[in-house]
Motif scaffolding. Structure first.
Motif, short mmCIF file in Angstrom:
data_model
loop_
_atom_site.label_atom_id
_atom_site.label_comp_id
_atom_site.label_asym_id
_atom_site.label_seq_id
_atom_site.Cartn_x
_atom_site.Cartn_y
_atom_site.Cartn_z
N GLU A 116 -1.73 -11.05 -3.31
CA GLU A 116 -0.27 -11.12 -3.19
C GLU A 116 0.32 -9.72 -3.01
O GLU A 116 1.25 -9.51 -2.23
CB GLU A 116 0.35 -11.82 -4.40
N ALA A 117 -0.22 -8.73 -3.73
CA ALA A 117 0.24 -7.35 -3.58
C ALA A 117 -0.03 -6.86 -2.16
O ALA A 117 0.80 -6.16 -1.58
CB ALA A 117 -0.44 -6.45 -4.60
N VAL A 118 -1.16 -7.23 -1.60
CA VAL A 118 -1.47 -6.87 -0.21
C VAL A 118 -0.46 -7.51 0.74
O VAL A 118 0.06 -6.87 1.65
CB VAL A 118 -2.92 -7.24 0.15
N ARG A 119 -0.16 -8.77 0.53
CA ARG A 119 0.82 -9.46 1.38
C ARG A 119 2.18 -8.75 1.32
O ARG A 119 2.83 -8.51 2.34
CB ARG A 119 0.98 -10.93 0.97
N ILE A 120 2.58 -8.38 0.12
CA ILE A 120 3.85 -7.66 -0.05
C ILE A 120 3.78 -6.31 0.66
O ILE A 120 4.74 -5.90 1.32
CB ILE A 120 4.18 -7.51 -1.55
N GLY A 121 2.66 -5.64 0.56
CA GLY A 121 2.49 -4.37 1.25
C GLY A 121 2.55 -4.52 2.75
O GLY A 121 3.15 -3.69 3.45
N PHE A 122 1.94 -5.58 3.28
CA PHE A 122 1.99 -5.84 4.73
C PHE A 122 3.43 -5.92 5.22
O PHE A 122 3.75 -5.47 6.31
CB PHE A 122 1.29 -7.15 5.09
N GLU A 123 4.29 -6.51 4.40
CA GLU A 123 5.70 -6.65 4.78
C GLU A 123 6.40 -5.30 4.91
O GLU A 123 7.44 -5.21 5.55
CB GLU A 123 6.43 -7.52 3.76
N GLN A 124 5.84 -4.25 4.30
CA GLN A 124 6.44 -2.92 4.34
C GLN A 124 5.99 -2.09 5.54
O GLN A 124 6.51 -1.02 5.79
CB GLN A 124 6.10 -2.15 3.06
N VAL A 125 4.97 -2.57 6.25
CA VAL A 125 4.43 -1.84 7.39
C VAL A 125 5.19 -2.24 8.65
O VAL A 125 5.17 -3.41 9.04
CB VAL A 125 2.93 -2.13 7.59
N PRO A 126 5.87 -1.30 9.30
CA PRO A 126 6.53 -1.64 10.57
C PRO A 126 5.47 -2.13 11.57
O PRO A 126 4.41 -1.50 11.71
CB PRO A 126 7.15 -0.32 11.03
N THR A 127 5.73 -3.22 12.23
CA THR A 127 4.72 -3.84 13.10
C THR A 127 4.25 -2.91 14.20
O THR A 127 3.10 -2.98 14.62
CB THR A 127 5.24 -5.16 13.71
N ALA A 128 5.09 -2.02 14.67
CA ALA A 128 4.69 -1.10 15.75
C ALA A 128 4.00 0.14 15.20
O ALA A 128 3.49 0.95 15.97
CB ALA A 128 5.91 -0.70 16.56
N ALA A 129 3.95 0.30 13.88
CA ALA A 129 3.45 1.54 13.29
C ALA A 129 1.94 1.57 13.10
O ALA A 129 1.37 2.62 12.88
CB ALA A 129 4.12 1.79 11.95
N ALA A 130 1.26 0.43 13.17
CA ALA A 130 -0.15 0.43 12.85
C ALA A 130 -0.93 -0.58 13.67
O ALA A 130 -0.53 -1.73 13.79
CB ALA A 130 -0.35 0.13 11.37
#
Length: 104
Positions: free
Chosen positions: A68-82
């Motif tokens: 769940e922490a990973v899922r929350i972290g994914f939400e913080q990554v701009p889709t074009a950034a990585a």
């Protein structure tokens, strides 16, 4: 040309390991393009250490499981950034060439 990589670091009461992990992320031969930190309710100074190192930390409940922490972290990554997300935990100190070898 190297792909863009964001490290997603999840921490929970990891103050004894985090200094080495932070140094490990910063010292990669293939540097990361960004770091997203998620702290799961640490009672030690983990969140403060991560904030000092990477300028932003998402803090969630101590009952938050790693997936769940990973899922929350994914939400913080701009889709074009990585193009790649490198998952790390507070006790996973990467060797200096770890990311380079993973990308190879």
């Amino acid at each position: 040309m190297n792909p863009t990589v964001v490290a997603l670091l999840v921490s929970h009461d990891g103050i004894r390991w985090l200094p080495a992990v932070i140094d490990g992320i910063r010292g990669q031969t293939a540097p990361v393009d960004g770091v997203v930190c998620v702290d799961t309710g640490s009672r030690d100074d983990s969140a403060d250490l991560l904030l000092d190192a990477f300028d932003e930390v998402v803090t969630v409940s101590a009952r938050t499981a790693y997936p769940e922490a990973v899922r929350i972290g994914f939400e913080q990554v701009p889709t074009a950034a990585a193009e790649w997300i490198w998952l790390l935990h507070d006790d996973s100190n990467p060797a200096p060439d770890a990311l380079e070898l993973l990308l190879a």
